[in-house]
Scaffold this motif. Sequence first.
Motif, mmCIF file in Angstrom:
data_model
loop_
_atom_site.group_PDB
_atom_site.id
_atom_site.type_symbol
_atom_site.label_atom_id
_atom_site.label_comp_id
_atom_site.label_asym_id
_atom_site.label_seq_id
_atom_site.Cartn_x
_atom_site.Cartn_y
_atom_site.Cartn_z
ATOM 1 N N ASP A 28 72.480 10.846 42.590
ATOM 2 C CA ASP A 28 71.940 11.117 43.925
ATOM 3 C C ASP A 28 72.576 12.364 44.538
ATOM 4 O OD1 ASP A 28 70.416 10.256 46.382
ATOM 5 O OD2 ASP A 28 72.453 10.201 47.181
ATOM 6 N N LEU A 29 73.914 12.476 44.429
ATOM 7 C CA LEU A 29 74.610 13.638 44.997
ATOM 8 C C LEU A 29 74.142 14.939 44.339
ATOM 9 C CD1 LEU A 29 78.232 12.200 45.215
ATOM 10 C CD2 LEU A 29 76.694 12.670 47.130
ATOM 11 N N ALA A 30 73.992 14.900 43.008
ATOM 12 C CA ALA A 30 73.530 16.101 42.304
ATOM 13 C C ALA A 30 72.123 16.465 42.741
ATOM 14 C CB ALA A 30 73.592 15.875 40.798
ATOM 15 N N GLY A 31 71.241 15.464 42.836
ATOM 16 C CA GLY A 31 69.862 15.729 43.226
ATOM 17 C C GLY A 31 69.756 16.347 44.606
ATOM 18 N N ARG A 32 70.553 15.855 45.546
ATOM 19 C CA ARG A 32 70.486 16.380 46.924
ATOM 20 C C ARG A 32 71.049 17.785 47.037
ATOM 21 N NH1 ARG A 32 73.497 13.738 50.372
ATOM 22 N NH2 ARG A 32 74.300 11.951 49.230
ATOM 23 N N ARG A 33 71.850 18.193 46.057
ATOM 24 C CA ARG A 33 72.425 19.549 46.080
ATOM 25 C C ARG A 33 71.664 20.512 45.177
ATOM 26 N NH1 ARG A 33 75.941 16.042 47.657
ATOM 27 N NH2 ARG A 33 77.807 16.612 48.864
ATOM 28 N N GLY A 34 70.626 20.029 44.542
ATOM 29 C CA GLY A 34 69.847 20.886 43.649
ATOM 30 C C GLY A 34 70.511 21.142 42.313
ATOM 31 N N VAL A 35 71.572 20.380 41.994
ATOM 32 C CA VAL A 35 72.254 20.537 40.705
ATOM 33 C C VAL A 35 71.525 19.687 39.677
ATOM 34 C CG1 VAL A 35 74.404 20.208 39.434
ATOM 35 C CG2 VAL A 35 74.468 20.967 41.823
ATOM 36 N N ARG A 36 71.107 20.300 38.596
ATOM 37 C CA ARG A 36 70.304 19.605 37.595
ATOM 38 C C ARG A 36 71.148 18.588 36.840
ATOM 39 N NH1 ARG A 36 68.847 25.264 35.217
ATOM 40 N NH2 ARG A 36 70.977 25.450 35.997
ATOM 41 N N CYS A 37 70.517 17.456 36.508
ATOM 42 C CA CYS A 37 71.242 16.342 35.896
ATOM 43 C C CYS A 37 70.370 15.694 34.829
ATOM 44 C CB CYS A 37 71.625 15.323 36.969
ATOM 45 S SG CYS A 37 72.488 13.861 36.349
ATOM 46 N N ASP A 38 70.908 15.580 33.614
ATOM 47 C CA ASP A 38 70.248 14.848 32.536
ATOM 48 C C ASP A 38 70.942 13.500 32.395
ATOM 49 O OD1 ASP A 38 68.420 16.936 31.118
ATOM 50 O OD2 ASP A 38 70.327 17.978 31.415
ATOM 51 N N VAL A 39 70.168 12.422 32.389
ATOM 52 C CA VAL A 39 70.716 11.076 32.251
ATOM 53 C C VAL A 39 70.390 10.541 30.862
ATOM 54 C CG1 VAL A 39 70.747 8.724 33.162
ATOM 55 C CG2 VAL A 39 70.453 10.669 34.726
ATOM 56 N N LEU A 40 71.439 10.177 30.113
ATOM 57 C CA LEU A 40 71.270 9.630 28.777
ATOM 58 C C LEU A 40 71.698 8.166 28.802
ATOM 59 C CD1 LEU A 40 72.817 12.503 26.589
ATOM 60 C CD2 LEU A 40 70.496 12.297 27.493
ATOM 61 N N PRO A 41 70.764 7.216 28.628
ATOM 62 C CA PRO A 41 71.125 5.795 28.688
ATOM 63 C C PRO A 41 71.589 5.266 27.336
ATOM 64 C CG PRO A 41 68.749 6.021 28.517
ATOM 65 C CD PRO A 41 69.306 7.426 28.551
ATOM 66 N N ALA A 42 72.585 4.381 27.366
ATOM 67 C CA ALA A 42 73.028 3.716 26.141
ATOM 68 C C ALA A 42 72.025 2.641 25.751
ATOM 69 C CB ALA A 42 74.405 3.103 26.349
ATOM 70 N N GLU A 43 71.793 2.501 24.447
ATOM 71 C CA GLU A 43 70.847 1.509 23.934
ATOM 72 C C GLU A 43 71.476 0.801 22.742
ATOM 73 O OE1 GLU A 43 67.452 3.823 22.922
ATOM 74 O OE2 GLU A 43 66.754 4.033 24.986
ATOM 75 N N GLY A 44 71.083 -0.447 22.548
ATOM 76 C CA GLY A 44 71.569 -1.177 21.387
ATOM 77 C C GLY A 44 72.140 -2.530 21.746
ATOM 78 N N GLY A 45 72.365 -3.348 20.724
ATOM 79 C CA GLY A 45 72.772 -4.725 20.939
ATOM 80 C C GLY A 45 74.243 -5.004 20.745
ATOM 81 N N CYS A 46 75.047 -3.979 20.426
ATOM 82 C CA CYS A 46 76.493 -4.168 20.299
ATOM 83 C C CYS A 46 77.179 -2.884 20.750
ATOM 84 C CB CYS A 46 76.883 -4.512 18.856
ATOM 85 S SG CYS A 46 76.644 -3.162 17.669
ATOM 86 N N ALA A 47 78.487 -2.971 20.972
ATOM 87 C CA ALA A 47 79.213 -1.814 21.501
ATOM 88 C C ALA A 47 79.118 -0.616 20.571
ATOM 89 C CB ALA A 47 80.676 -2.188 21.744
ATOM 90 N N LEU A 48 79.223 -0.842 19.266
ATOM 91 C CA LEU A 48 79.204 0.274 18.321
ATOM 92 C C LEU A 48 77.849 0.973 18.316
ATOM 93 C CD1 LEU A 48 80.892 1.797 16.219
ATOM 94 C CD2 LEU A 48 79.977 0.250 14.474
ATOM 95 N N GLU A 49 76.780 0.212 18.335
ATOM 96 C CA GLU A 49 75.449 0.820 18.345
ATOM 97 C C GLU A 49 75.205 1.563 19.662
ATOM 98 O OE1 GLU A 49 70.679 -0.261 17.943
ATOM 99 O OE2 GLU A 49 72.165 -1.871 17.854
ATOM 100 N N ARG A 50 75.657 0.990 20.769
ATOM 101 C CA ARG A 50 75.467 1.651 22.057
ATOM 102 C C ARG A 50 76.232 2.973 22.097
ATOM 103 N NH1 ARG A 50 73.088 -1.394 25.781
ATOM 104 N NH2 ARG A 50 74.046 -0.403 27.577
ATOM 105 N N LEU A 51 77.405 2.969 21.505
ATOM 106 C CA LEU A 51 78.171 4.217 21.435
ATOM 107 C C LEU A 51 77.443 5.242 20.579
ATOM 108 C CD1 LEU A 51 80.849 5.606 22.221
ATOM 109 C CD2 LEU A 51 81.815 4.685 20.112
#
Length: 398
Positions: free
Chosen positions: A336-359
């Motif tokens: 939100d802070l980046a968006g309000r300041r016009g600073v571009r932001c890429d969001v990469l979500p973690a996916e997977g069913g265990c910690a190792l796969e999510r990493l």
Amino acid sequence: MGLEDDGFAGITGDRLPDERRIEGDLSESIRPGGALWALASAGPQLRESAALAADAGLGALAEEGRPRAVVVAGVGTAARTGDILATVAGPRCPVPILGHRSAGVPGWVGAADVVIAVSASGRSPEALAAAEAAARRGARLVAIGAPDSELQALAERARASFVAVPRRAPARLSLWALTVPVLMAARELGLVNLVEADIAETARRLDEDAERCRPDADAYVNPAKELAMNLAGSIPVVWGSSPLAGVAARRFGDMLAANSRYPVVSGELGEVGRGRVGLLDGVFGSLAEGQKDIFADPDDGDELTRLRIVLMRDDGLDGDDANPKPDTRRADAVADLAGRRGVRCDVLPAEGGCALERLASLIAVPDFASVYLALAHGLDPMRVPAVSEMKDYTLGSE
């Protein structure tokens, strides 16, 4: 603008990125031994390394019971394996896990502890000194590195477990080959709950991301090429929303610095969410965005350098007793802070069913992006003269 050569140490490249360079002939990078080839083989790396670790007699580690502490010794990518072990083990791990990035081992290490010495080449001075010190003090030792290396010879003299991992690429492109034996050693000690299905699913995830990031896929369907061009010409700020995502963020910082030669700010939001978030209001953040000339030619090289936020977001897993659900409020706030300041932001979500796969889901695409960004600048990600010269000065290391 064509390639520039400053005439020093054979350094070539172009200050301005050109997307056409990553849409053309990339045969040098996809041939065996090339950077893209090495990253595409991450899944096979993981499977091979798991098989080698299974045959290395790591079960003997459990004979003396649970250790007082585990020290993972190494530098560079080898050290990052210790960070991965700590985050996969989680905050409820019954013993402390310490990454040690200098020669020898901490003064308190003794017969009650386990030392895991990691070196892709098998000749890192730090890993060798750690292995030697561990053997001298009677600690249980596991060594991981290239076959027929100094590290293997030292492990054999100490009658310690050794996992021989073939070296087919630079250490930074061999993360998974080095990481899996560390995790499997910890599993034998009862410190991580890593089942075979977790290894298989993580390898599958790496295979799928390699397919998505393949060189012949155009940028609009290749997430790594898209991320690379989003970062081109910026100062990347890579933040992870949890301890797991923080490890991935620091890994991306490593790869951007080594492959793309970009200065990077990286870390976990829990530790940087107060002071460093002030970068959003700095001369490369909102002040630069406020002076942006919408009519400027992006190819004239006169645009102000700006921040580009990469937010690695891990919302956790329901029912994961080892890793409590992360607090997502900082991640929400940064976006939100980046968006309000016009600073571009890429969001990469973690996916997977265990910690190792999510990493793995947070590491694979950024790894490819770091190579594509290097290629867009006409840089060779496999040849970094400053790194080679530094190794010469320090008598050779990872």
